[in-house]
Scaffold this motif. Structure first.
Motif, PDB file in Angstrom:
ATOM      1  N   MET A  64     -63.474  32.641  52.446  1.00 10.08           N
ATOM      2  CA  MET A  64     -62.298  32.037  51.835  1.00 10.08           C
ATOM      3  C   MET A  64     -62.684  31.245  50.594  1.00 10.08           C
ATOM      4  O   MET A  64     -62.063  31.371  49.538  1.00 10.08           O
ATOM      5  CB  MET A  64     -61.567  31.152  52.843  1.00 10.08           C
ATOM      6  N   GLY A  65     -63.727  30.438  50.714  1.00 11.37           N
ATOM      7  CA  GLY A  65     -64.162  29.630  49.585  1.00 11.37           C
ATOM      8  C   GLY A  65     -64.653  30.462  48.417  1.00 11.37           C
ATOM      9  O   GLY A  65     -64.367  30.154  47.254  1.00 11.37           O
ATOM     10  N   ILE A  66     -65.372  31.532  48.685  1.00  6.21           N
ATOM     11  CA  ILE A  66     -65.883  32.407  47.622  1.00  6.21           C
ATOM     12  C   ILE A  66     -64.728  33.100  46.909  1.00  6.21           C
ATOM     13  O   ILE A  66     -64.732  33.231  45.681  1.00  6.21           O
ATOM     14  CB  ILE A  66     -66.872  33.438  48.221  1.00  6.21           C
ATOM     15  N   ALA A  67     -63.728  33.539  47.670  1.00  2.00           N
ATOM     16  CA  ALA A  67     -62.549  34.177  47.057  1.00  2.00           C
ATOM     17  C   ALA A  67     -61.816  33.192  46.155  1.00  2.00           C
ATOM     18  O   ALA A  67     -61.390  33.537  45.047  1.00  2.00           O
ATOM     19  CB  ALA A  67     -61.619  34.700  48.145  1.00  2.00           C
ATOM     20  N   PHE A  68     -61.672  31.956  46.601  1.00  2.00           N
ATOM     21  CA  PHE A  68     -61.007  30.938  45.786  1.00  2.00           C
ATOM     22  C   PHE A  68     -61.786  30.679  44.494  1.00  2.00           C
ATOM     23  O   PHE A  68     -61.202  30.525  43.420  1.00  2.00           O
ATOM     24  CB  PHE A  68     -60.883  29.629  46.577  1.00  2.00           C
ATOM     25  N   GLN A  69     -63.119  30.636  44.598  1.00  2.00           N
ATOM     26  CA  GLN A  69     -63.945  30.435  43.402  1.00  2.00           C
ATOM     27  C   GLN A  69     -63.756  31.571  42.405  1.00  2.00           C
ATOM     28  O   GLN A  69     -63.622  31.347  41.205  1.00  2.00           O
ATOM     29  CB  GLN A  69     -65.419  30.346  43.786  1.00  2.00           C
ATOM     30  N   ALA A  70     -63.766  32.806  42.922  1.00  2.00           N
ATOM     31  CA  ALA A  70     -63.598  33.965  42.044  1.00  2.00           C
ATOM     32  C   ALA A  70     -62.252  33.919  41.335  1.00  2.00           C
ATOM     33  O   ALA A  70     -62.109  34.421  40.213  1.00  2.00           O
ATOM     34  CB  ALA A  70     -63.715  35.248  42.860  1.00  2.00           C
ATOM     35  N   ALA A  71     -61.268  33.293  41.986  1.00  2.00           N
ATOM     36  CA  ALA A  71     -59.927  33.190  41.400  1.00  2.00           C
ATOM     37  C   ALA A  71     -59.798  31.986  40.472  1.00  2.00           C
ATOM     38  O   ALA A  71     -58.712  31.713  39.956  1.00  2.00           O
ATOM     39  CB  ALA A  71     -58.887  33.097  42.514  1.00  2.00           C
TER      40      ALA A  71
END
Length: 319
Positions: A64-71
């Motif tokens: 979840m955190g990695i996806a948020f960072q990518a966004a």
């Protein structure tokens, strides 16, 4: 059982959740959008992700955190809170913005229902509708279903040939001594554990055939054949690494524990793109993926965050 119950004393909950929320560190992965985070719709957002403390939750929290960072978001990592209740309360209060939670846990443990809903989609819908009043929004669920099962080693599988729990019942009637169980003490006493399973399948395992032990020991004892069947969790990486045969719950007795994003509703209203950012990640999650990634941590000793990052890059979710 940690993902399901989180049955802690009130003081322990406060201590655990308080400790978890006072710690935390920024996620600093150098990632770009892949199929997740296109257009960086979360640029300017400051989001906090959380999770419970066991392997699968740590991996999901990292995803979840990695996806948020990518966004485009700045992300604070507060994963690894002890017990179920502490992590949920963090999202509910707004101390954290989101986590991956299990539908069965919410329906039975948090929302106080005694009977699960057999259809996984309807189970999720019921949880989604009931939790809105608690300031929580559930996004669509994954196929990942971390529920109970009975499993046996390959030697016993070849010997007895059981594939379903109904087959186990038939074996018990034919040869009572052949059906020995290794289970956790909680499973041995829970309504959605052994007592309920016996009632649903019309079976009665002799008390002398049931041995209670810790979770980790169950897997090793089943692999050695010390007990014919052991209570397992369907996404545990040791099922794959030990090549255990899992019995199908053909009467669909055990609750569905599908993992789904649980997001603080105020956060989602401020950043509605969270839903589209997480959708491609959630869509790729299933039991095979979970078993593989959990095994990398529990069997191979890899870091949960790195396991999540490697998988998301491999799947093209991030770059």
């Amino acid at each position: 059982m940690r993902r399901r119950t989180g049955l802690l004393l009130a003081s322990a909950v406060v201590a655990a959740s308080g400790c978890g929320l006072q710690s935390g560190s920024p996620m600093v992965d150098d990632v770009q959008p892949g199929s997740a985070g296109k257009g960086e719709p979360l640029k300017g957002a400051h989001l906090t992700v959380t999770s419970k403390e066991f392997t699968e939750q740590l991996v999901l929290g990292a995803m979840m955190g990695i996806a948020f960072q990518a966004a485009g978001a700045d992300v604070l990592d507060r994963t690894g809170i002890q017990g179920s209740i502490g992590a949920r309360e963090a999202v509910k209060s707004g101390d954290a913005d989101g986590m991956y939670e299990y539908t069965g846990t919410a329906w039975i443990t948090y929302l106080g229902n005694s009977k699960p809903i057999p259809d996984p989609e309807k189970q999720w819908q019921a949880v989604r509708d009931a939790d809105l009043k608690n300031g929580l929004t559930w996004l669509p669920p994954s196929e990942l279903n971390n529920t109970y099962a009975l499993a046996m080693n390959q030697a016993n599988f070849r010997k007895y040939g059981t594939k379903t729990l109904s087959d186990v019942v038939a074996l018990l009637k034919k040869d009572p001594g052949a059906v020995t169980l290794c289970v956790e003490s909680e499973f041995a006493n829970r309504a959605d554990g052994l007592p309920g399973m016996e009632k649903a399948y019309g079976m009665s395992v002799p008390a002398k055939n049931v041995t209670q032990m810790d979770t980790g020991i169950i897997y090793t004892q089943v692999k050695k054949g010390s007990c014919t069947y052991g209570e397992v969790f369907t996404t545990d990486g040791r099922i794959k690494s030990m090549n255990l045969a899992v019995m199908k719950d053909d009467k669909k007795f055990f609750p569905n524990y599908n993992a789904a994003p649980e997001i603080n509703t105020k956060t989602l209203k401020k950043w509605p793109a969270i839903a589209e950012v997480l959708a491609p990640v959630t869509k790729k999650l299933n039991n095979t993926v979970a078993q593989t990634l959990n095994a990398k941590v529990d069997v191979d000793g890899e870091d949960p965050h790195q396991v999540a990052l490697d998988w998301m890059k491999q799947e093209g979710l991030v770059k």
